[in-house]
Design a protein around this motif. Structure first.
Motif, mmCIF file in Angstrom:
data_model
loop_
_atom_site.group_PDB
_atom_site.id
_atom_site.type_symbol
_atom_site.label_atom_id
_atom_site.label_comp_id
_atom_site.label_asym_id
_atom_site.label_seq_id
_atom_site.Cartn_x
_atom_site.Cartn_y
_atom_site.Cartn_z
ATOM 1 N N LYS A 133 -28.077 -46.599 -5.155
ATOM 2 C CA LYS A 133 -27.691 -45.988 -3.804
ATOM 3 C C LYS A 133 -27.888 -44.665 -3.927
ATOM 4 C CE LYS A 133 -26.116 -50.052 -1.246
ATOM 5 N NZ LYS A 133 -26.365 -51.162 -2.491
ATOM 6 N N VAL A 134 -28.628 -44.082 -4.713
ATOM 7 C CA VAL A 134 -28.605 -42.515 -4.637
ATOM 8 C C VAL A 134 -29.055 -41.903 -3.091
ATOM 9 C CG1 VAL A 134 -29.029 -42.325 -7.009
ATOM 10 C CG2 VAL A 134 -31.088 -42.504 -5.248
ATOM 11 N N ASP A 135 -28.771 -40.621 -2.843
ATOM 12 C CA ASP A 135 -28.983 -40.111 -1.596
ATOM 13 C C ASP A 135 -30.384 -39.555 -1.442
ATOM 14 O OD1 ASP A 135 -26.303 -40.368 -0.442
ATOM 15 O OD2 ASP A 135 -25.915 -38.792 -1.803
ATOM 16 N N ALA A 136 -31.095 -39.193 -2.624
ATOM 17 C CA ALA A 136 -32.257 -38.859 -2.311
ATOM 18 C C ALA A 136 -33.106 -39.036 -3.753
ATOM 19 C CB ALA A 136 -32.441 -37.613 -1.844
ATOM 20 N N ILE A 137 -34.380 -39.228 -3.784
ATOM 21 C CA ILE A 137 -35.340 -39.426 -4.880
ATOM 22 C C ILE A 137 -36.314 -38.276 -5.043
ATOM 23 C CG2 ILE A 137 -36.534 -40.736 -6.363
ATOM 24 C CD1 ILE A 137 -35.343 -43.321 -5.031
ATOM 25 N N VAL A 138 -36.354 -37.701 -6.390
ATOM 26 C CA VAL A 138 -37.164 -36.736 -6.508
ATOM 27 C C VAL A 138 -38.294 -37.093 -7.658
ATOM 28 C CG1 VAL A 138 -38.154 -34.402 -7.127
ATOM 29 C CG2 VAL A 138 -36.001 -34.679 -5.789
ATOM 30 N N LEU A 139 -39.397 -37.508 -7.171
ATOM 31 C CA LEU A 139 -40.424 -38.124 -8.211
ATOM 32 C C LEU A 139 -41.692 -37.531 -8.150
ATOM 33 C CD1 LEU A 139 -40.448 -40.978 -9.586
ATOM 34 C CD2 LEU A 139 -41.646 -41.770 -7.431
ATOM 35 N N LEU A 140 -41.989 -37.360 -9.640
ATOM 36 C CA LEU A 140 -43.121 -36.576 -10.115
ATOM 37 C C LEU A 140 -43.886 -38.037 -10.774
ATOM 38 C CD1 LEU A 140 -44.126 -33.449 -12.093
ATOM 39 C CD2 LEU A 140 -45.609 -35.255 -11.415
ATOM 40 N N GLY B 34 -21.990 -28.206 0.336
ATOM 41 C CA GLY B 34 -21.855 -29.168 1.605
ATOM 42 C C GLY B 34 -21.270 -30.314 0.925
ATOM 43 N N GLU B 35 -21.560 -31.498 1.571
ATOM 44 C CA GLU B 35 -21.003 -32.734 1.092
ATOM 45 C C GLU B 35 -21.936 -32.962 -0.265
ATOM 46 O OE1 GLU B 35 -22.544 -36.438 3.164
ATOM 47 O OE2 GLU B 35 -23.951 -35.096 4.253
ATOM 48 N N THR B 36 -21.282 -33.707 -1.304
ATOM 49 C CA THR B 36 -21.691 -33.899 -2.098
ATOM 50 C C THR B 36 -22.734 -35.005 -2.385
ATOM 51 O OG1 THR B 36 -19.919 -33.288 -3.466
ATOM 52 C CG2 THR B 36 -21.370 -34.628 -4.736
ATOM 53 N N VAL B 37 -24.064 -34.790 -2.717
ATOM 54 C CA VAL B 37 -25.102 -35.800 -2.634
ATOM 55 C C VAL B 37 -25.563 -36.175 -4.113
ATOM 56 C CG1 VAL B 37 -25.827 -35.043 -0.300
ATOM 57 C CG2 VAL B 37 -26.818 -33.825 -2.323
ATOM 58 N N THR B 38 -26.130 -37.419 -4.354
ATOM 59 C CA THR B 38 -26.830 -37.853 -5.419
ATOM 60 C C THR B 38 -28.139 -37.771 -5.323
ATOM 61 O OG1 THR B 38 -24.623 -39.343 -5.562
ATOM 62 C CG2 THR B 38 -26.668 -39.636 -7.160
ATOM 63 N N ILE B 39 -28.733 -37.043 -6.311
ATOM 64 C CA ILE B 39 -30.333 -36.935 -6.360
ATOM 65 C C ILE B 39 -30.601 -37.669 -7.834
ATOM 66 C CG2 ILE B 39 -32.000 -35.360 -6.417
ATOM 67 C CD1 ILE B 39 -30.714 -33.580 -4.652
ATOM 68 N N GLY B 40 -31.742 -38.427 -7.664
ATOM 69 C CA GLY B 40 -32.282 -38.909 -8.845
ATOM 70 C C GLY B 40 -33.536 -38.341 -9.072
ATOM 71 N N PHE B 41 -33.969 -38.196 -10.195
ATOM 72 C CA PHE B 41 -34.950 -37.380 -10.575
ATOM 73 C C PHE B 41 -35.823 -38.106 -11.672
ATOM 74 C CE2 PHE B 41 -37.319 -34.258 -13.424
ATOM 75 C CZ PHE B 41 -38.278 -34.069 -12.382
#
Lengths: 357, 352
Positions: free
Chosen positions: B114-121, B55-62
């Protein structure tokens, strides 16, 4: 008997070579401010306090757990668990008597255990001989100790800071090497050698006994031991007596590094793994054992027997708490109380025996 | 003087030579590259869904804690691997840290980028709550993995393992073993992890509650520190406390390597040995008949978090649910792996 100051000038001297010997002895004694005779009297008293503490802990174990505690199997388990930290504590005794401190022992144990269990080392050990692993652990330990010693002696870095730096660096490097994974030992000859019983005594316990015996002889019966006392007790007098203090200090830290290498082999065999998490907080356990064993933190005085007793007290305490299903938090509190009680007891005994004629 | 310096110098020279040889031999020992083996990869495709289509490219921060044990290392590597499977994910990962303030800075960087989503542990759920709310306020959905925030406003979706459930699974399995094997008056022992952590307390509580259901209780409990060495010491002392044990539950397979070494040392195997977390070692022992079972605490939570982040950022739902949006909270099951189903779970096992 066990106290180093008890070595009178007439005691057997294995290598009567240099004529500066008597001067060195004078310096060694000058380091002990109360003089040899008074210390000789207090030595029995100091260890008596420790023996009493050990007996008390054992009685507590026997009363609460009965034969479950007081059997040979359990005694050997306690000894086997205590032997790793024991070997480190023997080396630590020398460094502390020599007026130093080493906070990096746990990290060195971790680095040596990881180094001797990397796939490359293990493959080399399988291709050549399993003692390759032994050699690499000892060399890593010795190397780290040498770096500590050189930084302190010739770099002029305070021991606390130099070894604090080694603590951080060595554990970090161990994590890099192991990629923070637990490395299983697959060289069976290595495990077999360290995990067999010799005449019913586990190999690890045997190593602890041998290291302690060598430590006792070196401290009490050799020039090296006397020089250690002199360097820690009164460095200026030692220097005037012609002792090369810098070189001696390097040797002390190298010796402790070697002990860490041995301990790394023992822990690697006991857990069948090398890991960067091995040896966590060994520095505190070792220093606690040495200090309740009656070694002065400021240097110049201390005994191997006291250190061994200190190690055993903590080992038995661990076991008694698990036998009674008590929490590790309660155990930590008890450890604190025991450290204070043992030191207070020692002071009391020491005062009594020095005031009696 | 000159007589005595000569042998000394020679000794010094031999010393230096020995050191040099050691150095040469030792430098060869630092490599940890395994012998090359075939690598199997590939994700599980969801045939019925178009969710996996590019799909559309999304930036995810981990961002996660420092991988100081096998389970956390597996968390990080599986998240990385999952992100690489999708062409439409631009994956930004921060260096693992155990310092909350460093992690807060990492999340702030993600917000600035301005990432599109953040995954945070989070290293500490409570400490990271504030910055997570800040991200949410900036319109960036936060996927909270494993350790929960202290505010419901801090995360779009929370995915976590079930520590209490692990205890329940282990306890229920123990009850089953007691019934199946007709053990009268069983001796049950427990080797916990770090006692001060809430997750350890949850696991122990679950174990206790499940055992109560079949009128049993833990006879002996020791705590280790999630390290091999501490597990070894705790287990060695534990075995001395009881002559005969029927069931042992060890919370964590990382420390389990040391626990197992202690069993082998003492020559004791009269009990059913149940593990926790689900490492590759443990699964191999189960295959070899040296361990009864292990309770899973999935190391793939962050990988699932990456997938959820992608779906949320692309405005997709979970195709197996009727609901068109990704759920607010997902609690993973803690199944028991034993000889019957170990093959099915083997690939999920993580390297200690």
């Amino acid at each position: 008997m066990t106290d180093t100051a008890g070595v009178s000038p007439s005691a057997s001297q294995p290598e009567p070579t240099s004529d500066s010997k008597s001067v060195e002895e004078a310096a060694a004694r000058a380091g002990q401010q109360q003089g040899g005779l008074a210390l000789l009297r207090t030595s029995a008293g100091r260890n008596l306090g420790l023996v009493l503490a050990l007996v008390l802990v054992c009685i507590a174990g026997f009363v609460t757990s009965g034969s479950q505690f007081a059997n040979l199997d359990n005694a050997l388990t306690i000894l086997r668990l205590a032997s790793v930290i024991g070997v480190v504590s023997i080396g630590m005794t020398f460094v502390i008597i020599g007026g130093g401190i080493d906070l990096s022992v746990g990290a060195i144990v971790a680095l040596a255990s990881v180094w001797c269990t990397t796939l490359a080392t293990q493959r080399m050990a399988e291709d050549t001989h399993w003692t390759m692993m032994v050699f690499s652990a000892l060399a890593v330990g010795l190397g780290c100790g040498l770096v500590n010693g050189l930084l302190i002696s010739y770099g002029g870095v305070v021991p606390f800071i130099a070894t604090l730096a080694m603590l951080a660096a060595a554990r970090g490097y161990a994590e890099i090497l192991a990629q923070r994974r637990t490395q299983l030992v697959s060289v069976s000859e290595f495990l077999d050698f360290f995990r067999i019983d010799v005449l019913g005594v586990p190999m690890l316990v045997l190593i602890f006994v041998v290291v302690s015996a060598i430590g006792w002889v070196v401290l009490n019966r050799t020039t090296f031991g006397r020089r250690t006392l002199a360097v820690g007790g009164n460095p200026e007098a030692a220097r005037l007596a012609g002792i090369n203090i810098k070189r001696h200090t390097v040797m002390l830290y190298a010796l402790l590094g070697l002990c860490c290498g041995i301990a790394a082999l023992m822990i690697t065999a006991r857990t069948t793994t090398g890991a960067s998490t091995h040896g966590l907080l060994y520095e505190l356990d070792a220093i606690a054992a040495v200090v309740i064993g009656g070694t002065l933190l400021s240097g110049g005085r201390g005994t191997i027997v006291g250190t061994v007793l200190g190690v055993l007290i903590f080992g038995v305490l661990n076991n008694v708490f698990v036998q009674n299903d008590l929490s590790s938090s309660a155990q930590a509190v008890a450890k604190g109380v025991i450290i204070v009680a043992a030191v207070l007891l020692q002071q009391r005994f020491a005062r009594q025996s020095s005031s009696s004629p | 003087m000159s007589v005595s310096t000569l042998p000394r110098r020679r000794r010094l020279l031999t010393g230096v030579a020995t050191l040099a040889v050691s150095a040469v031999v030792l430098t060869g020992c630092t490599s940890n590259e395994p012998e090359p083996t075939g690598d199997t990869g590939g994700g599980t495709e969801n045939a019925a869904s178009s969710n996996d289509d590019t799909g559309e490219t999304v930036t995810i921060g981990f961002s996660g804690p420092a991988a100081d044990h096998g389970w956390l290392a597996a968390i990080n590597s599986s998240a990385q691997a999952e992100a690489e499977k999708y062409e439409d994910i631009d994956f930004q990962t921060a260096e693992g840290t155990n310092d909350p303030s460093a992690q807060i800075a990492q999340v702030e960087t993600f917000i600035n980028n301005k990432v599109d989503a953040i995954v945070l542990l989070p290293t500490d759920g409570a400490a990271l709550t504030d910055v997570a709310i800040k991200a949410m306020d900036a319109g960036i959905p936060v996927i909270n993995v494993d350790r929960e925030f202290s505010s419901p406003f801090a995360a779009r979706t929370t995915i976590l393992g079930d520590n209490y459930g692990m205890g329940v699974s282990a306890g229920t399995y123990a009850c089953q073993l007691i019934e199946d094997n007709d053990i009268a008056d069983p001796v049950i022992a427990e080797i916990a992890g770090i006692d001060s952590l809430p997750l350890t307390q949850d696991r122990s509580q679950g174990f206790k509650d499940a055992l109560e259901a079949c009128d049993q209780e833990v006879d002996n409990r020791v705590a280790a520190e999630f390290t091999v060495e501490s597990g070894n010491e705790a287990a060695a002392n534990l075995l001395q406390a009881e002559d005969k044990i029927d069931i042992i539950w060890n919370h964590d397979d990382d420390q389990g390597v040391g626990v197992k070494a202690a069993f082998d040392d003492a020559g004791r195997d009269e009990f059913f040995f149940i593990g926790g977390a689900g490492s590759k070692n443990a699964m191999q022992w189960i295959k070899d008949g040296e361990m009864e079972a292990t309770v899973l605490y999935p190391p793939t939570q962050a990988a699932d978090g990456i997938r959820l982040a992608r779906l949320i950022a692309q405005d997709k739902g979970m195709s197996d649910l009727v609901q068109v949006e990704v759920p607010k909270r997902i609690v993973l099951n803690a199944p028991v792996v034993n000889a019957d189903n170990v093959d099915q779970y083997f690939d999920l096992g993580f390297e200690s």
